[in-house]
Design a protein around this motif. Structure first.
Motif, short mmCIF file in Angstrom:
data_model
loop_
_atom_site.label_atom_id
_atom_site.label_comp_id
_atom_site.label_asym_id
_atom_site.label_seq_id
_atom_site.Cartn_x
_atom_site.Cartn_y
_atom_site.Cartn_z
N ASP A 99 0.81 -1.21 0.00
CA ASP A 99 0.00 0.00 0.00
C ASP A 99 0.85 1.27 0.00
O ASP A 99 0.33 2.37 -0.16
N HIS A 100 2.16 1.13 0.15
CA HIS A 100 3.07 2.28 0.24
C HIS A 100 3.11 3.02 -1.10
O HIS A 100 3.13 2.39 -2.16
N PRO A 101 3.14 4.37 -1.07
CA PRO A 101 3.19 5.13 -2.33
C PRO A 101 4.38 4.79 -3.22
O PRO A 101 4.29 4.90 -4.45
N LYS A 102 5.50 4.38 -2.64
CA LYS A 102 6.68 4.05 -3.42
C LYS A 102 6.81 2.54 -3.68
O LYS A 102 7.87 2.06 -4.06
N SER A 103 5.73 1.82 -3.47
CA SER A 103 5.75 0.37 -3.65
C SER A 103 6.07 -0.02 -5.09
O SER A 103 5.54 0.55 -6.04
N ASN A 104 6.96 -1.00 -5.22
CA ASN A 104 7.29 -1.57 -6.53
C ASN A 104 7.24 -3.09 -6.34
O ASN A 104 8.25 -3.73 -6.04
N ILE A 105 6.07 -3.64 -6.50
CA ILE A 105 5.83 -5.06 -6.23
C ILE A 105 6.65 -5.94 -7.16
O ILE A 105 7.21 -6.96 -6.73
N LYS A 106 6.73 -5.55 -8.42
CA LYS A 106 7.49 -6.35 -9.39
C LYS A 106 8.95 -6.50 -8.97
O LYS A 106 9.52 -7.58 -9.01
N ARG A 107 9.57 -5.40 -8.54
CA ARG A 107 10.97 -5.42 -8.09
C ARG A 107 11.12 -6.31 -6.85
O ARG A 107 12.00 -7.15 -6.78
N ALA A 108 10.21 -6.13 -5.88
CA ALA A 108 10.28 -6.91 -4.65
C ALA A 108 10.12 -8.41 -4.94
O ALA A 108 10.84 -9.24 -4.37
N ARG A 109 9.19 -8.76 -5.83
CA ARG A 109 9.01 -10.17 -6.22
C ARG A 109 10.29 -10.72 -6.85
O ARG A 109 10.68 -11.85 -6.59
N SER A 110 10.93 -9.91 -7.69
CA SER A 110 12.15 -10.38 -8.36
C SER A 110 13.25 -10.64 -7.34
O SER A 110 14.02 -11.60 -7.49
N TYR A 111 13.34 -9.81 -6.30
CA TYR A 111 14.33 -10.05 -5.24
C TYR A 111 14.07 -11.38 -4.54
O TYR A 111 15.00 -12.15 -4.26
N LEU A 112 12.80 -11.65 -4.23
CA LEU A 112 12.45 -12.90 -3.55
C LEU A 112 12.64 -14.11 -4.45
O LEU A 112 13.07 -15.17 -4.00
N GLN A 113 12.37 -13.95 -5.74
CA GLN A 113 12.61 -15.04 -6.68
C GLN A 113 14.10 -15.33 -6.78
O GLN A 113 14.51 -16.50 -6.82
N LEU A 114 14.92 -14.29 -6.80
CA LEU A 114 16.37 -14.46 -6.81
C LEU A 114 16.82 -15.22 -5.56
O LEU A 114 17.73 -16.06 -5.63
N ALA A 115 16.16 -14.96 -4.45
CA ALA A 115 16.50 -15.63 -3.19
C ALA A 115 16.06 -17.10 -3.19
O ALA A 115 16.44 -17.86 -2.30
N GLY A 116 15.24 -17.50 -4.16
CA GLY A 116 14.81 -18.88 -4.26
C GLY A 116 13.38 -19.14 -3.84
O GLY A 116 12.95 -20.29 -3.75
#
Length: 159
Positions: A99-116
């Motif tokens: 819900d944060h104004p600076k939220s970038n869900i796509k970027r955050a998902r990519s970080y978690l995918q990189l983590a496995g």
């Protein structure tokens, strides 16, 4: 059954626990590993400083499920590639602060995918968006884990 939350400082780990337990949401900086009901809350510094990684690994042995929490409003990623594979438990990703104004869900998902992380939830502890799905699916994972590991534990372990 214990669920361990790991993530950088201010990723929203404690807030998620408060929301799931239907407590008043208030800022409370986690200073050390805390056992809160069925949760293990870890300080963000443990993720951000390599000297504490051993503590996360050791503490993970008390957990049945590991949640890697990534703040969707942060450009920083503290998870190394393949982080999820260092744990011998189910690992899920949680994108927080959607819900944060600076939220970038796509970027955050990519970080978690990189983590496995192959299972990733998107949530806001403040608006409640995605929380019901997260809780429902964590309960389902807990039950699956119980069934798969029933013979490994004493009869009263999961109470």
């Amino acid at each position: 059954m214990k669920i361990m939350l790991i993530g950088a400082s201010a990723a929203g780990k404690t807030t998620l626990i408060q929301a799931i337990q239907k407590e008043e949401i208030k800022y409370d900086k986690t200073q050390a590993v805390e056992y809160v009901g069925n949760f293990i809350d870890t300080p963000g510094e443990y993720m951000q400083q390599r000297g504490f990684w051993g503590s996360l690994t050791i503490t993970s042995h008390d957990a049945d499920i590991i949640c890697l929490v990534q703040d969707s409003s942060s450009e920083d990623c503290w998870f190394s590639g393949g982080t999820a594979y260092k744990f011998s438990k189910p690992v899920v990703g949680i994108v927080s602060k959607i819900d944060h104004p600076k939220s970038n869900i796509k970027r955050a998902r990519s970080y978690l995918q990189l983590a496995g992380c192959t299972t990733i939830y998107e949530v806001s502890a403040f608006t409640g968006e995605g929380m019901e799905d997260l809780v429902l699916n964590l309960n389902q994972k807990v039950n699956e884990y119980k069934e798969l590991n029933a013979r490994r534990y004493a009869d009263d372990y999961f109470d």
